[in-house]
Design a protein around this motif. Structure first.
Motif, PDB file in Angstrom:
ATOM      1  N   PRO A   1       1.475   9.760  -1.917  1.00 27.01           N
ATOM      2  CA  PRO A   1       2.430  10.088  -2.969  1.00 27.01           C
ATOM      3  C   PRO A   1       2.240  11.535  -3.429  1.00 27.01           C
ATOM      4  CG  PRO A   1       0.726   8.633  -3.822  1.00 27.01           C
ATOM      5  CD  PRO A   1       0.502   8.762  -2.346  1.00 27.01           C
ATOM      6  N   LYS A   2       3.348  12.243  -3.621  1.00 22.32           N
ATOM      7  CA  LYS A   2       3.289  13.632  -4.097  1.00 22.32           C
ATOM      8  C   LYS A   2       2.793  13.651  -5.543  1.00 22.32           C
ATOM      9  CE  LYS A   2       6.611  15.670  -1.065  1.00 22.32           C
ATOM     10  NZ  LYS A   2       7.033  17.014  -0.863  1.00 22.32           N
ATOM     11  N   ALA A   3       2.466  14.850  -6.018  1.00 23.51           N
ATOM     12  CA  ALA A   3       1.850  15.021  -7.340  1.00 23.51           C
ATOM     13  C   ALA A   3       2.652  14.352  -8.457  1.00 23.51           C
ATOM     14  CB  ALA A   3       1.652  16.505  -7.633  1.00 23.51           C
ATOM     15  N   ALA A   4       3.967  14.502  -8.460  1.00 19.85           N
ATOM     16  CA  ALA A   4       4.777  13.922  -9.542  1.00 19.85           C
ATOM     17  C   ALA A   4       4.705  12.402  -9.535  1.00 19.85           C
ATOM     18  CB  ALA A   4       6.233  14.385  -9.404  1.00 19.85           C
ATOM     19  N   VAL A   5       4.717  11.812  -8.357  1.00 16.38           N
ATOM     20  CA  VAL A   5       4.641  10.349  -8.243  1.00 16.38           C
ATOM     21  C   VAL A   5       3.228   9.880  -8.571  1.00 16.38           C
ATOM     22  CG1 VAL A   5       4.886   8.383  -6.686  1.00 16.38           C
ATOM     23  CG2 VAL A   5       6.512  10.289  -6.558  1.00 16.38           C
ATOM     24  N   ARG A   6       2.234  10.603  -8.081  1.00 14.06           N
ATOM     25  CA  ARG A   6       0.844  10.242  -8.366  1.00 14.06           C
ATOM     26  C   ARG A   6       0.577  10.275  -9.869  1.00 14.06           C
ATOM     27  NH1 ARG A   6      -3.900   9.388  -5.793  1.00 14.06           N
ATOM     28  NH2 ARG A   6      -3.129   9.899  -3.731  1.00 14.06           N
TER      29      ARG A   6
ATOM     30  N   GLU B   1       0.852  -1.186   0.000  1.00 13.75           N
ATOM     31  CA  GLU B   1       0.000   0.000   0.000  1.00 13.75           C
ATOM     32  C   GLU B   1       0.885   1.231   0.000  1.00 13.75           C
ATOM     33  OE1 GLU B   1      -2.973  -0.388   3.152  1.00 13.75           O
ATOM     34  OE2 GLU B   1      -2.504  -2.524   3.144  1.00 13.75           O
ATOM     35  N   LEU B   2       0.444   2.264  -0.716  1.00 11.57           N
ATOM     36  CA  LEU B   2       1.203   3.500  -0.810  1.00 11.57           C
ATOM     37  C   LEU B   2       0.517   4.587   0.005  1.00 11.57           C
ATOM     38  CD1 LEU B   2       1.905   3.462  -4.659  1.00 11.57           C
ATOM     39  CD2 LEU B   2       3.204   2.368  -2.819  1.00 11.57           C
TER      40      LEU B   2
ATOM     41  N   GLY C   1      -6.682  -3.380   3.023  1.00 16.70           N
ATOM     42  CA  GLY C   1      -7.951  -2.673   3.018  1.00 16.70           C
ATOM     43  C   GLY C   1      -7.754  -1.265   2.520  1.00 16.70           C
ATOM     44  N   ASN C   2      -8.823  -0.641   2.103  1.00 10.86           N
ATOM     45  CA  ASN C   2      -8.770   0.723   1.613  1.00 10.86           C
ATOM     46  C   ASN C   2      -9.053   1.687   2.733  1.00 10.86           C
ATOM     47  OD1 ASN C   2      -8.253   0.152  -1.134  1.00 10.86           O
ATOM     48  ND2 ASN C   2     -10.366  -0.497  -1.363  1.00 10.86           N
ATOM     49  N   ALA C   3      -8.483   2.851   2.602  1.00  9.12           N
ATOM     50  CA  ALA C   3      -8.738   3.911   3.576  1.00  9.12           C
ATOM     51  C   ALA C   3     -10.150   4.406   3.414  1.00  9.12           C
ATOM     52  CB  ALA C   3      -7.746   5.040   3.378  1.00  9.12           C
ATOM     53  N   PRO C   4     -10.751   4.910   4.483  1.00  6.50           N
ATOM     54  CA  PRO C   4     -12.109   5.438   4.384  1.00  6.50           C
ATOM     55  C   PRO C   4     -12.157   6.671   3.519  1.00  6.50           C
ATOM     56  CG  PRO C   4     -11.214   5.684   6.631  1.00  6.50           C
ATOM     57  CD  PRO C   4     -10.204   4.969   5.798  1.00  6.50           C
TER      58      PRO C   4
ATOM     59  N   ILE D   1      -4.021   3.275  -2.228  1.00  5.17           N
ATOM     60  CA  ILE D   1      -3.333   4.520  -1.907  1.00  5.17           C
ATOM     61  C   ILE D   1      -4.088   5.213  -0.782  1.00  5.17           C
ATOM     62  CG2 ILE D   1      -2.559   6.758  -2.782  1.00  5.17           C
ATOM     63  CD1 ILE D   1      -2.400   5.445  -5.577  1.00  5.17           C
ATOM     64  N   HIS D   2      -3.362   5.540   0.280  1.00  5.88           N
ATOM     65  CA  HIS D   2      -3.936   6.228   1.437  1.00  5.88           C
ATOM     66  C   HIS D   2      -3.488   7.684   1.433  1.00  5.88           C
ATOM     67  CE1 HIS D   2      -5.076   2.340   3.155  1.00  5.88           C
ATOM     68  NE2 HIS D   2      -3.877   1.924   2.793  1.00  5.88           N
ATOM     69  N   ARG D   3      -4.325   8.568   1.930  1.00  2.00           N
ATOM     70  CA  ARG D   3      -3.984   9.995   1.934  1.00  2.00           C
ATOM     71  C   ARG D   3      -2.913  10.329   2.972  1.00  2.00           C
ATOM     72  NH1 ARG D   3      -9.131   9.565   3.544  1.00  2.00           N
ATOM     73  NH2 ARG D   3      -9.513   9.876   5.745  1.00  2.00           N
ATOM     74  N   ASP D   4      -2.870   9.575   4.084  1.00  2.83           N
ATOM     75  CA  ASP D   4      -1.831   9.770   5.096  1.00  2.83           C
ATOM     76  C   ASP D   4      -1.765   8.540   5.979  1.00  2.83           C
ATOM     77  OD1 ASP D   4      -3.827  10.060   7.186  1.00  2.83           O
ATOM     78  OD2 ASP D   4      -4.032  12.152   6.607  1.00  2.83           O
ATOM     79  N   LEU D   5      -0.742   8.471   6.817  1.00  2.00           N
ATOM     80  CA  LEU D   5      -0.571   7.297   7.680  1.00  2.00           C
ATOM     81  C   LEU D   5      -1.725   7.130   8.658  1.00  2.00           C
ATOM     82  CD1 LEU D   5       3.264   7.370   8.439  1.00  2.00           C
ATOM     83  CD2 LEU D   5       2.012   5.623   7.182  1.00  2.00           C
ATOM     84  N   ASP D   6      -2.326   8.229   9.080  1.00  2.00           N
ATOM     85  CA  ASP D   6      -3.448   8.143  10.022  1.00  2.00           C
ATOM     86  C   ASP D   6      -4.680   7.493   9.402  1.00  2.00           C
ATOM     87  OD1 ASP D   6      -1.944   9.336  12.011  1.00  2.00           O
ATOM     88  OD2 ASP D   6      -2.631  11.358  11.498  1.00  2.00           O
ATOM     89  N   ALA D   7      -4.754   7.451   8.063  1.00  2.00           N
ATOM     90  CA  ALA D   7      -5.900   6.862   7.375  1.00  2.00           C
ATOM     91  C   ALA D   7      -5.778   5.347   7.219  1.00  2.00           C
ATOM     92  CB  ALA D   7      -6.067   7.507   5.993  1.00  2.00           C
ATOM     93  N   LEU D   8      -4.657   4.794   7.656  1.00  2.00           N
ATOM     94  CA  LEU D   8      -4.439   3.357   7.496  1.00  2.00           C
ATOM     95  C   LEU D   8      -5.301   2.544   8.443  1.00  2.00           C
ATOM     96  CD1 LEU D   8      -0.580   3.118   7.333  1.00  2.00           C
ATOM     97  CD2 LEU D   8      -2.154   2.533   5.532  1.00  2.00           C
TER      98      LEU D   8
END
Length: 117
Positions: free
Chosen positions: A81-86, A77-78, A114-117, A100-107
């Motif tokens: 990722p910054k804009a260039a990587v995304r 799971e990633l 599993g997917n982030a909410p 892909i999660h928006r931040d570590l707290d979303a894990l």
């Protein structure tokens, strides 16, 4: 490229990557990811919030780790990722392959995928 590996639980390894992933730095990433899997992790969480660039070599390393992780019943799971990587992920269609999660707290904290909410 700085590579940090820490473990959240027995089955989950969080790998933080800073800088650029390219032909020269990808072997270090590969070693870190494979090392985490060899140490017992099934689920790899790659924090890319400080990764400025990722070329096809880096993408290949991530896909290889995903294949190996899925062979153990896990996943890769990633995170953030910054804009260039995304953009690379979107152009290649891999944004639909990797969770892909928006931040570590979303894990999700449970070992497994599993997917982030």
């Amino acid at each position: 490229m700085e590579l940090k590996i820490s473990s959240r639980s027995r089955d989950v390894a969080v790998v933080t990557v800073s800088g650029e992933i390219d032909l020269y730095t990808a072997p270090r990433l590969r070693s870190g990811l494979i090392g985490a899997l060899d140490d017992g992790a099934r689920r790899l969480v790659v924090d890319m919030s400080r990764t400025e660039f990722c070329d096809s070599t880096g993408i290949s390393v991530l896909l290889s780790a995903m294949k190996r992780s899925r062979g153990k019943g896990g996943d890769v799971e990633l995170v953030a990722p910054k804009a260039a990587v995304r953009k690379v992920l979107e152009v290649t269609g891999l944004d639909e392959v990797f969770t892909i999660h928006r931040d570590l707290d979303a894990l999700p904290v449970a070992a497994g995928t599993g997917n982030a909410p």
